[in-house]
Design a protein around this motif. Sequence first.
Motif, PDB file in Angstrom:
ATOM      1  N   GLN A 107       6.732  12.559  -6.925  1.00 34.40           N
ATOM      2  CA  GLN A 107       6.537  12.514  -8.205  1.00 34.40           C
ATOM      3  C   GLN A 107       6.892  10.894  -8.814  1.00 34.40           C
ATOM      4  OE1 GLN A 107       8.578  14.080  -6.092  1.00 34.40           O
ATOM      5  NE2 GLN A 107      10.092  15.264  -7.112  1.00 34.40           N
ATOM      6  N   VAL A 108       7.362  10.309  -7.997  1.00 32.52           N
ATOM      7  CA  VAL A 108       7.874   8.853  -8.222  1.00 32.52           C
ATOM      8  C   VAL A 108       7.058   7.785  -8.008  1.00 32.52           C
ATOM      9  CG1 VAL A 108       9.781   7.317  -8.680  1.00 32.52           C
ATOM     10  CG2 VAL A 108      10.193   9.922  -8.486  1.00 32.52           C
ATOM     11  N   ASP A 109       6.703   6.699  -8.821  1.00 38.61           N
ATOM     12  CA  ASP A 109       5.871   5.571  -8.225  1.00 38.61           C
ATOM     13  C   ASP A 109       6.880   4.648  -7.666  1.00 38.61           C
ATOM     14  OD1 ASP A 109       4.402   3.460  -7.535  1.00 38.61           O
ATOM     15  OD2 ASP A 109       3.192   3.557  -9.435  1.00 38.61           O
ATOM     16  N   VAL A 110       7.481   4.866  -6.532  1.00 41.89           N
ATOM     17  CA  VAL A 110       8.547   4.062  -5.754  1.00 41.89           C
ATOM     18  C   VAL A 110       8.182   2.598  -5.677  1.00 41.89           C
ATOM     19  CG1 VAL A 110      10.153   3.868  -4.144  1.00 41.89           C
ATOM     20  CG2 VAL A 110       9.569   5.982  -4.717  1.00 41.89           C
ATOM     21  N   GLU A 158      -3.012   7.117  -5.460  1.00 38.53           N
ATOM     22  CA  GLU A 158      -3.177   6.745  -6.757  1.00 38.53           C
ATOM     23  C   GLU A 158      -2.139   5.447  -6.888  1.00 38.53           C
ATOM     24  OE1 GLU A 158      -2.408   8.287 -11.052  1.00 38.53           O
ATOM     25  OE2 GLU A 158      -3.490   9.480  -9.789  1.00 38.53           O
ATOM     26  N   TYR A 159      -0.985   5.496  -6.638  1.00 42.51           N
ATOM     27  CA  TYR A 159      -0.047   4.452  -6.742  1.00 42.51           C
ATOM     28  C   TYR A 159      -0.506   3.440  -5.981  1.00 42.51           C
ATOM     29  CZ  TYR A 159       2.983   8.583  -8.244  1.00 42.51           C
ATOM     30  OH  TYR A 159       3.469   9.500  -8.639  1.00 42.51           O
ATOM     31  N   VAL A 165      -4.511  -3.466  -7.238  1.00 40.09           N
ATOM     32  CA  VAL A 165      -5.409  -4.116  -8.375  1.00 40.09           C
ATOM     33  C   VAL A 165      -4.677  -4.799  -9.278  1.00 40.09           C
ATOM     34  CG1 VAL A 165      -7.442  -2.359  -7.983  1.00 40.09           C
ATOM     35  CG2 VAL A 165      -5.501  -2.164  -9.654  1.00 40.09           C
ATOM     36  N   ASN A 166      -3.081  -4.439  -9.342  1.00 46.10           N
ATOM     37  CA  ASN A 166      -2.338  -5.173 -10.117  1.00 46.10           C
ATOM     38  C   ASN A 166      -2.277  -6.532 -10.065  1.00 46.10           C
ATOM     39  OD1 ASN A 166      -0.233  -5.658 -11.893  1.00 46.10           O
ATOM     40  ND2 ASN A 166       1.051  -3.851 -11.563  1.00 46.10           N
ATOM     41  N   LYS A 167      -2.386  -7.317 -10.992  1.00 43.07           N
ATOM     42  CA  LYS A 167      -2.302  -8.623 -10.571  1.00 43.07           C
ATOM     43  C   LYS A 167      -0.898  -9.295 -10.557  1.00 43.07           C
ATOM     44  CE  LYS A 167      -6.499 -10.079 -13.342  1.00 43.07           C
ATOM     45  NZ  LYS A 167      -7.032 -10.494 -14.454  1.00 43.07           N
ATOM     46  N   SER A 181      -2.375   1.599   2.756  1.00 43.56           N
ATOM     47  CA  SER A 181      -3.471   2.291   2.118  1.00 43.56           C
ATOM     48  C   SER A 181      -4.692   2.718   3.113  1.00 43.56           C
ATOM     49  CB  SER A 181      -4.157   1.259   1.119  1.00 43.56           C
ATOM     50  OG  SER A 181      -5.482   2.110   0.684  1.00 43.56           O
ATOM     51  N   ASN A 182      -4.811   1.661   4.217  1.00 47.82           N
ATOM     52  CA  ASN A 182      -5.539   2.112   5.309  1.00 47.82           C
ATOM     53  C   ASN A 182      -4.971   3.283   6.020  1.00 47.82           C
ATOM     54  OD1 ASN A 182      -7.628   0.148   4.542  1.00 47.82           O
ATOM     55  ND2 ASN A 182      -6.519  -1.389   5.947  1.00 47.82           N
TER      56      ASN A 182
END
Length: 348
Positions: A107-110, A158-159, A165-167, A181-182
């Motif tokens: 529930q949190v984008d740590v 998603e996080y 992609v966040n610069k 991610s992999n």
Amino acid sequence: MYKTFFVSLLLCLNLVGCTDKSDSFSSFDEARSALKSLNTVLILGQESNNKKITEENIVYSNEYLDKRHAIYQQLMTMKLTPNQITQVNYLVIAERFPERFFPWPAQVDVLHNMSLFNRSASTVEQTISWLKFTQAKLGIAKQSNLKLNKLEYSLLQEYVAQAIVNKATQGAIKSHIRAFSNYLDNYKPRGSVGLRGLSNGSEWYQSKLNYYGNAVNSPLEWVVIINKQIKALESAVINVKFKQNHTKSFAVQYLSEEPLINGLDWQTHYLDLPAMASNTKLSNNDKLLMLTMMETDIGIHYHAWTIDQAKVNLSKRLKVSEQTAQYLVEDIILYPGQSFSFCGQICY
């Protein structure tokens, strides 16, 4: 014999003398502040951008668990109110359940939260360490047949995708995020989204029902109580307001305008939800909403309903939109039992 006794006594005195007094708390509020500081990457404080992340802030690391346990133990020695004692007992019981195997509460984008801290070399190092720790813990958990559910898995993906992609994401971290991610790409979540799908999940869920519902009833006993109350209410179109993410649970958002009562659990944003809910005046529509949330809660976490089954039940009872039903089901999955905070008013 006496010599052994005195040696033991001296050792105990040395241990007491070496105890860090800064870790001693004289009140519930001081212990609560210590928990908030410990969980700072889960719920950001105003000072986060000037703060460094320590080993203790790595959620469910050994250092974190030891520190949290020590705070709970000190709370158990204090003179507390009955509500505060109930909270502490609930959190102490929760220590034995498998939550610690999932260092990234979905529930949190740590990862995003950690990026907002003081951007120093140590913060980068701690973030990388946390990603590796999370992957290792998920691997260990799988060996005990403990897996993320489909919703948790989807949120973590998603996080991670957003961070890549966040610069603003630092280059030193990005390669490690890609590696994580992999790992997720090859991870297979468990089929059931409810707690019963985990080892000891049924017992864990029962402890939540006992705490939030303030009564020791089995899920099946709760179903009888809830259905009796639902039959006394007419079906209605429910207008529900909520944020687009799950950082705050629906129950926390619902009670946000009520007088605040301090709590200890980060998942309730350090509020005592049952105490606050007991002071809330509910309309018949709101009673139906909360009863349906409870019914769906048991459906998901005890009867192993799918997300679609849960959405159908909410839509049937409440006549809410597809988006609202989806949000409420996700909230129930991520925050089991919290809707039972309202039982004191509407279940009996």
